[in-house]
Design a protein around this motif. Sequence first.
Motif, PDB file in Angstrom:
ATOM      1  N   SER A  76      63.875  57.866 156.014  1.00 28.68           N
ATOM      2  CA  SER A  76      64.220  56.684 155.226  1.00 28.68           C
ATOM      3  C   SER A  76      63.341  55.552 155.743  1.00 28.68           C
ATOM      4  O   SER A  76      63.716  54.835 156.669  1.00 28.68           O
ATOM      5  N   VAL A 127      62.415  46.238 143.248  1.00 29.25           N
ATOM      6  CA  VAL A 127      62.483  47.419 142.393  1.00 29.25           C
ATOM      7  C   VAL A 127      61.143  47.675 141.719  1.00 29.25           C
ATOM      8  O   VAL A 127      60.672  48.814 141.648  1.00 29.25           O
ATOM      9  N   SER A 137      63.648  51.048 147.003  1.00 31.98           N
ATOM     10  CA  SER A 137      65.038  51.258 146.617  1.00 31.98           C
ATOM     11  C   SER A 137      65.917  50.144 147.172  1.00 31.98           C
ATOM     12  O   SER A 137      65.739  49.698 148.310  1.00 31.98           O
ATOM     13  N   LYS A 170      68.786  50.524 148.080  1.00 30.46           N
ATOM     14  CA  LYS A 170      69.574  51.096 149.170  1.00 30.46           C
ATOM     15  C   LYS A 170      68.949  50.750 150.523  1.00 30.46           C
ATOM     16  O   LYS A 170      69.609  50.828 151.545  1.00 30.46           O
ATOM     17  N   SER A 171      67.670  50.385 150.516  1.00 36.89           N
ATOM     18  CA  SER A 171      66.967  50.020 151.743  1.00 36.89           C
ATOM     19  C   SER A 171      67.069  48.532 152.041  1.00 36.89           C
ATOM     20  O   SER A 171      66.495  48.060 153.006  1.00 36.89           O
ATOM     21  N   ASP A 175      74.289  61.331 146.839  1.00 38.28           N
ATOM     22  CA  ASP A 175      74.091  59.950 147.277  1.00 38.28           C
ATOM     23  C   ASP A 175      74.632  59.805 148.694  1.00 38.28           C
ATOM     24  O   ASP A 175      75.835  59.923 148.923  1.00 38.28           O
ATOM     25  N   ALA A 216      68.123  55.383 151.136  1.00 37.18           N
ATOM     26  CA  ALA A 216      66.991  55.868 150.343  1.00 37.18           C
ATOM     27  C   ALA A 216      66.296  56.976 151.150  1.00 37.18           C
ATOM     28  O   ALA A 216      65.904  56.760 152.296  1.00 37.18           O
TER      29      ALA A 216
END
Length: 163
Positions: free
Chosen positions: A10, A71, A76, A78-79, A152, A156
């Motif tokens: 990640s 984006v 992501s 998520k990061s 999930d 990321a």
Amino acid sequence: MADPSFDVVSKVDRQEVDNAVNQAAKEIATRFDFRGTGASVSWSGEETITIEAETDERCRAALDVLKNKLVKRGISLKSFEVGDPRPSGKVSRATGKILQGISQDRAKQIAKAVRDEKLKGVQAQIQGDQLRVTGKKRDDLQAVIAVLKAQDFGVALQFTNYR
């Protein structure tokens, strides 16, 4: 020859995040609805981004601009972990952190997901902030990648060093 393997990591490209921050700062400086609100986006340390504005609403709007730029740059969300805007003196401030690496508990979840597939000869080893998955057949490794992409884990994931 050694068994085929790949790494689950990640990582975030720091240059792309820097470009997104610069683009967001430029857009905030030129947009009409941000004029006179003192809105700004800037780095505050190695992995931390600060978003400031005179009101909570403008701070949230600046944060949305930054998220859109991240984006568009292929990073992501998520990061990127960000808190709610909080009043700090005369300004409202939100701080966001770029997340790098896989934590131990997440790595254990991912390794468990690999084991739960019950593919013969496939093993996952935690190596610091990443995971190495090895197997006898490349097809099995591709199946593991497909399974990990479908789930999930809250971070990321990228798959590197596939050999």
